[in-house]
Design a protein around this motif. Structure first.
Motif, short mmCIF file in Angstrom:
data_model
loop_
_atom_site.label_atom_id
_atom_site.label_comp_id
_atom_site.label_asym_id
_atom_site.label_seq_id
_atom_site.Cartn_x
_atom_site.Cartn_y
_atom_site.Cartn_z
N ILE A 140 5.21 -8.04 7.77
CA ILE A 140 4.65 -6.74 7.42
C ILE A 140 5.63 -5.68 7.88
CG2 ILE A 140 2.79 -5.11 7.87
CD1 ILE A 140 0.91 -7.55 8.10
N ARG A 141 5.92 -4.74 7.00
CA ARG A 141 6.84 -3.64 7.32
C ARG A 141 6.27 -2.33 6.78
NH1 ARG A 141 9.91 -7.88 5.64
NH2 ARG A 141 11.60 -8.53 7.01
N VAL A 142 6.77 -1.25 7.32
CA VAL A 142 6.50 0.07 6.75
C VAL A 142 7.86 0.66 6.43
CG1 VAL A 142 5.47 2.33 7.10
CG2 VAL A 142 4.38 0.31 8.13
N VAL A 143 8.10 0.90 5.14
CA VAL A 143 9.39 1.42 4.69
C VAL A 143 9.19 2.73 3.95
CG1 VAL A 143 10.48 -0.87 4.54
CG2 VAL A 143 9.36 0.09 2.51
N LEU B 150 0.87 -1.18 0.00
CA LEU B 150 0.00 0.00 0.00
C LEU B 150 0.89 1.22 0.00
CD1 LEU B 150 -2.47 -0.93 2.89
CD2 LEU B 150 -2.96 -0.99 0.45
N ARG B 151 0.59 2.16 -0.83
CA ARG B 151 1.31 3.43 -0.91
C ARG B 151 0.61 4.42 0.02
NH1 ARG B 151 0.85 7.56 -3.53
NH2 ARG B 151 2.70 8.60 -4.23
N ILE B 152 1.30 4.97 1.02
CA ILE B 152 0.68 5.92 1.96
C ILE B 152 1.62 7.09 2.22
CG2 ILE B 152 -0.70 4.12 3.08
CD1 ILE B 152 1.31 4.29 5.46
N ASP B 153 1.08 8.12 2.79
CA ASP B 153 1.85 9.26 3.29
C ASP B 153 1.39 9.54 4.70
OD1 ASP B 153 3.42 10.64 0.90
OD2 ASP B 153 1.51 9.92 0.11
N VAL B 154 2.34 9.68 5.62
CA VAL B 154 2.02 9.99 7.01
C VAL B 154 2.85 11.19 7.42
CG1 VAL B 154 2.14 9.15 9.39
CG2 VAL B 154 1.45 7.59 7.56
N CYS B 155 2.19 12.26 7.79
CA CYS B 155 2.87 13.48 8.24
C CYS B 155 3.91 13.95 7.22
CB CYS B 155 3.52 13.27 9.60
SG CYS B 155 2.38 12.89 10.91
N GLY B 156 3.59 13.85 5.94
CA GLY B 156 4.50 14.28 4.90
C GLY B 156 5.60 13.28 4.57
N GLU B 157 5.58 12.11 5.21
CA GLU B 157 6.58 11.07 4.97
C GLU B 157 6.01 10.05 3.98
OE1 GLU B 157 9.62 11.11 6.31
OE2 GLU B 157 9.25 12.79 7.64
N PRO B 158 6.64 9.90 2.79
CA PRO B 158 6.16 8.90 1.83
C PRO B 158 6.55 7.50 2.28
CG PRO B 158 8.04 10.12 0.94
CD PRO B 158 7.75 10.70 2.29
N MET B 159 5.57 6.60 2.38
CA MET B 159 5.80 5.26 2.93
C MET B 159 5.14 4.19 2.08
SD MET B 159 4.92 5.92 6.94
CE MET B 159 5.68 7.23 7.88
N LEU B 160 5.63 2.97 2.27
CA LEU B 160 5.00 1.76 1.73
C LEU B 160 4.74 0.81 2.87
CD1 LEU B 160 7.15 0.81 -1.40
CD2 LEU B 160 4.80 1.59 -1.40
N VAL B 161 3.51 0.32 2.95
CA VAL B 161 3.19 -0.77 3.86
C VAL B 161 3.32 -2.02 3.02
CG1 VAL B 161 1.44 -1.78 5.36
CG2 VAL B 161 1.57 0.72 5.11
N THR B 162 4.19 -2.95 3.42
CA THR B 162 4.50 -4.10 2.57
C THR B 162 4.38 -5.42 3.32
OG1 THR B 162 6.87 -4.18 3.10
CG2 THR B 162 6.20 -2.70 1.32
N ARG B 163 4.19 -6.48 2.54
CA ARG B 163 4.31 -7.84 3.07
C ARG B 163 5.39 -8.49 2.22
NH1 ARG B 163 1.22 -11.38 6.34
NH2 ARG B 163 -0.56 -9.97 6.29
N GLY B 164 6.52 -8.75 2.85
CA GLY B 164 7.68 -9.29 2.14
C GLY B 164 7.59 -10.78 1.86
N LYS B 165 8.62 -11.29 1.17
CA LYS B 165 8.71 -12.73 0.88
C LYS B 165 8.69 -13.55 2.15
CE LYS B 165 11.94 -12.36 -2.81
NZ LYS B 165 13.16 -12.88 -3.39
N ASP B 166 9.21 -12.97 3.24
CA ASP B 166 9.24 -13.66 4.53
C ASP B 166 7.92 -13.57 5.28
OD1 ASP B 166 9.25 -10.97 5.18
OD2 ASP B 166 11.14 -11.04 6.28
#
Length: 175
Positions: free
Chosen positions: A82-85, A63-79
């Motif tokens: 869940i991460r937010v990068v 998911l592509r998101i922005d929080v407080c002006g910070e561009p982020m991705l919420v992801t589910r990796g191969k492992d």
């Protein structure tokens, strides 16, 4: 000032009995000064629910998101983690999935910076660096997308910009 009058109205309303309760003044929804206050004093200091795990059920989902002006991705990796990068390439600081050029959600193995084609897997690890194979001292294992502190609680994915907060479970224990 506008900001002070909004705050005064909120404080005054908070002191009223429940039968005379009022909604926030309209300025709280449209004032840039009030938004700046909320971002600084609340959103940059607390846990923020950004998604539900069901929105990224499969490895490679994002998911592509922005929080407080910070561009982020919420992801589910191969492992399956869940991460937010950060969506910011470590090479030249470009958004690796800029608005309008990338879907708001989807599934893919890597994200590709459109500037110099550096690629990252969904855990944030740098996997492709064109023209850098002969660069002296360059170690791709030392370059990755910034990972924000995030936690899964009751199915919800939370992120914080505050490294000193207790866990979500501890913060929301009363719920």
């Amino acid at each position: 000032s506008d900001f002070e009058s909004i705050c005064d109205h909120i404080v005054e309303s908070a002191g009223l009995p429940r039968k005379k309760s009022q909604s926030l003044p309209s300025g709280a929804y449209v004032s840039s000064d009030f938004l700046d206050f909320e971002v600084k004093e609340i959103f940059r200091r607390e846990w923020i629910s950004v998604a539900h795990h069901s929105q990224i059920p499969n490895s490679g989902d994002y998911l592509r998101i922005d929080v407080c002006g910070e561009p982020m991705l919420v992801t589910r990796g191969k492992d399956d983690q869940i991460r937010v990068v950060a969506r910011v390439c470590r090479h030249r600081g470009m958004d690796v999935m800029p608005s309008g050029a990338a879907p708001e959600s989807g599934n893919q193995r890597v994200v590709l910076c459109p500037y110099h084609l550096w690629s990252y897997d969904l855990s944030g690890k740098l996997v492709g660096v064109p023209e850098m194979q002969e660069a002296e001292g360059f170690d791709r294992s030392e370059v990755c997308l910034h990972e924000y502190r995030s936690e899964l609680w009751e199915g919800f994915i939370f992120v914080t910009l505050n490294p000193d907060l207790p866990s979500v479970a501890e913060s929301l224990a009363d719920l």
